[in-house]
Every structure is written in structure tokens, then in C-alpha cells.
Motif scaffolding. Structure first.
Motif, PDB file in Angstrom:
ATOM      1  N   LYS A  51       0.821  -1.210   0.000  1.00  0.00           N
ATOM      2  CA  LYS A  51       0.000   0.000   0.000  1.00  0.00           C
ATOM      3  C   LYS A  51       0.857   1.264   0.000  1.00  0.00           C
ATOM      4  O   LYS A  51       0.493   2.262  -0.626  1.00  0.00           O
ATOM      5  N   ASP A  52       2.005   1.219   0.662  1.00  0.00           N
ATOM      6  CA  ASP A  52       2.862   2.412   0.668  1.00  0.00           C
ATOM      7  C   ASP A  52       3.522   2.623  -0.683  1.00  0.00           C
ATOM      8  O   ASP A  52       3.669   3.754  -1.143  1.00  0.00           O
ATOM      9  N   VAL A  53       3.898   1.542  -1.334  1.00  0.00           N
ATOM     10  CA  VAL A  53       4.532   1.623  -2.653  1.00  0.00           C
ATOM     11  C   VAL A  53       3.547   2.102  -3.715  1.00  0.00           C
ATOM     12  O   VAL A  53       3.901   2.879  -4.599  1.00  0.00           O
ATOM     13  N   VAL A  54       2.295   1.658  -3.619  1.00  0.00           N
ATOM     14  CA  VAL A  54       1.286   1.986  -4.637  1.00  0.00           C
ATOM     15  C   VAL A  54       0.469   3.221  -4.271  1.00  0.00           C
ATOM     16  O   VAL A  54       0.239   4.096  -5.102  1.00  0.00           O
ATOM     17  N   PHE A  55       0.024   3.299  -3.017  1.00  0.00           N
ATOM     18  CA  PHE A  55      -0.901   4.366  -2.602  1.00  0.00           C
ATOM     19  C   PHE A  55      -0.259   5.449  -1.744  1.00  0.00           C
ATOM     20  O   PHE A  55      -0.931   6.396  -1.353  1.00  0.00           O
ATOM     21  N   GLN A  56       1.017   5.297  -1.401  1.00  0.00           N
ATOM     22  CA  GLN A  56       1.677   6.231  -0.482  1.00  0.00           C
ATOM     23  C   GLN A  56       0.871   6.347   0.813  1.00  0.00           C
ATOM     24  O   GLN A  56       0.501   7.423   1.264  1.00  0.00           O
TER      25      GLN A  56
END
Length: 260
Positions: A51-56
Motif C-alpha cells: 500500500k505504501d509503494v502503490v498508494f503512499q
């Protein structure tokens, strides 16, 4: 590019959850409308990283930034064209890297084409002030940069990757940074502080030259049909919450019906 809204009753009795671009089936009914694939369950540690890689999604990102992010991907085959300005060694290494990813990741197809007109991914180099800058929106202050386009379904259809050895003199470093940007362009991935420096997706700098296991795992998951594409963070989290609820309550696996 709005989020996909839930249009079914909020009940475990519901047979289908219908989203804007896909259908998530909760039973093993009619599969003639598309390709039906079981939900891919992952642990919470991996999901927080993804989620951090895709959605920050982590705390240091502002709320309005998180809300704008969606799962973006290459639906069509990635067709690479290398401009004549690209150094032969750089081309060889980058093409080898790209084709290796294609072999290792299902649903991600990459190949080289011989004509720029046949390509949707164009790679060029600025070896001197005379070389033409094909994409003015690429900043490329570090010697490598890319600009990518996607449609309303969050599917990529064009990308420009710029290399600038005038800024990045070391050829090994240029190849490494080109690989990192190429990898990021396969999902419009963002750098994260969660990963250590031995990852292509780490926010810190490193001298690694190989893709890490977690990088490959993230890419494989991104192109898995066990998740819905094009969704925003809230929809993504809601899907996982519902899928786990269904699994725990009924011992059934939620299915994703991909209609495209």
C-alpha cells in the motif's frame, strides 16, 4: 479517474459485489462473463508495504496524496523501442532486465520492437546538447527520468524513459538507475522508507545492482489477478477486509471476475 464505488448491499448474503470496471463474485456461479480468479490472501506486513509503494499510505504522506493514488498497470503488452542515441551496453543490460521480468511475472508481457511507431515505451538518451529531448515534462535532474500516461481505467498506454550520461557519467550507475526507473514505471511505484536500501523501491540510495526478492514479490502481486485493478486505497482495503471476513465466516474464498 474516480474511485470505483460499491454498488451492492452490504451483506454476506450478497452473491456479487459489482464495481465500476470489475465484478467480485462471492460464489462459484456463472463464469462465462470473464476470467474468474480467487482472491489472493497476503499477510498484513506485506500489504502495508504494498500500500505504501502503490498508494503512499504511510503516515508521512498527506491524506490528499493517498486519496489520489490508484492501482495502475500495463494491460497491453509493453513494446520497447530503443532510440539510436542509447549506448549499446546500456541497451543490452536494460533489455535483458526487462525481458527477465517479463519471464518471471505472469500477466506482464514485454518485448522489443524495431519501429518507434509500433512502440508504447520509448527509451532515448541525451548524450549531448544536440540530442533531441522527446519529453519536455521529464525532469531527469539525476540523469534518469520517465513520464508515463494512463487512461480512465488506470491502464498505461505510453511511457518515455530518458537517460542523460551528461549528468550521470558512471555507466554502471546509469544502467542501475535506468533499471530502477523502468521497474517503477511498471506500476507507477513510489519509493518507501519501509524498505531497506537493498531494494529498488527503497527511498534511500544504494549501490545494489540486482532486483531484490521483495521487489519481485511486489511486482508479481501487482500483476496478479487475485486483486482488482484500478482501485483506490479505500476500495483496496475494503476488498481485503471483506475477503477475510468471508473466509473466516463462511470458509469460502472471494472471487474476482475480470471482464477486460
Amino acid at each position: 479517474m474516480g474511485s470505483n464505488s460499491l454498488r451492492s448491499q452490504d451483506s454476506l448474503e450478497t452473491k456479487k459485489i459489482i464495481y465500476k470496471d470489475s465484478v467480485v463474485s462471492l460464489n462459484y456461479g456463472n463464469r462465462t462473463d470473464g476470467v474468474t480468479v480467487p482472491y489472493e490472501e497476503r499477510d498484513s506486513v506485506f500489504l502495508e508495504l504494498y500500500k505504501d509503494v502503490v498508494f503512499q499510505s504511510s503516515k508521512h504522506w498527506k491524506k490528499h496524496v493517498k486519496e489520489k493514488q490508484t492501482i495502475k498497470y500495463w494491460k497491453d503488452e509493453v513494446k520497447l523501442f530503443f532510440d539510436k542515441t542509447v549506448d549499446k551496453t546500456v541497451k543490452k543490460e536494460l533489455l535483458k532486465f526487462a525481458l527477465d521480468l517479463s519471464d518471471k511475472v505472469d500477466s506482464l508481457k514485454i518485448r522489443e520492437v524495431n519501429s518507434k511507431n509500433d512502440a508504447n515505451y520509448f527509451i532515448y538518451s541525451l548524450n549531448s546538447e544536440k540530442d533531441y529531448k522527446y519529453e519536455q515534462r521529464i525532469k531527469g535532474k539525476d540523469g534518469v527520468g520517465y513520464y508515463i500516461n494512463w487512461d480512465g481505467k488506470q491502464q498505461f498506454y505510453k511511457c518515455m524513459l530518458e537517460l542523460n550520461p551528461q549528468i550521470l557519467f558512471n555507466k554502471e550507475r546509469l544502467i542501475f538507475d535506468a533499471k530502477k526507473d523502468f521497474f517503477s514505471s511498471l506500476g507507477f511505484f513510489h519509493k518507501t522508507v519501509i524498505l531497506s536500501c537493498d531494494s529498488f523501491l527503497a527511498e534511500c540510495n544504494s549501490s545494489i545492482i540486482e532486483l531484490s526478492k521483495i521487489d519481485l514479490e511486489i511486482l508479481r502481486y501487482h500483476y496478479s489477478y487475485g486483486i482488482c485493478k484500478g482501485t483506490d486505497l479505500k476500495t483496496f482495503e475494503d476488498q481485503h477486509e471483506r475477503a477475510k471476513e468471508i473466509l473466516n465466516t463462511t470458509n469460502h474464498t472471494m472471487l474476482f471476475l475480470h471482464k477486460d
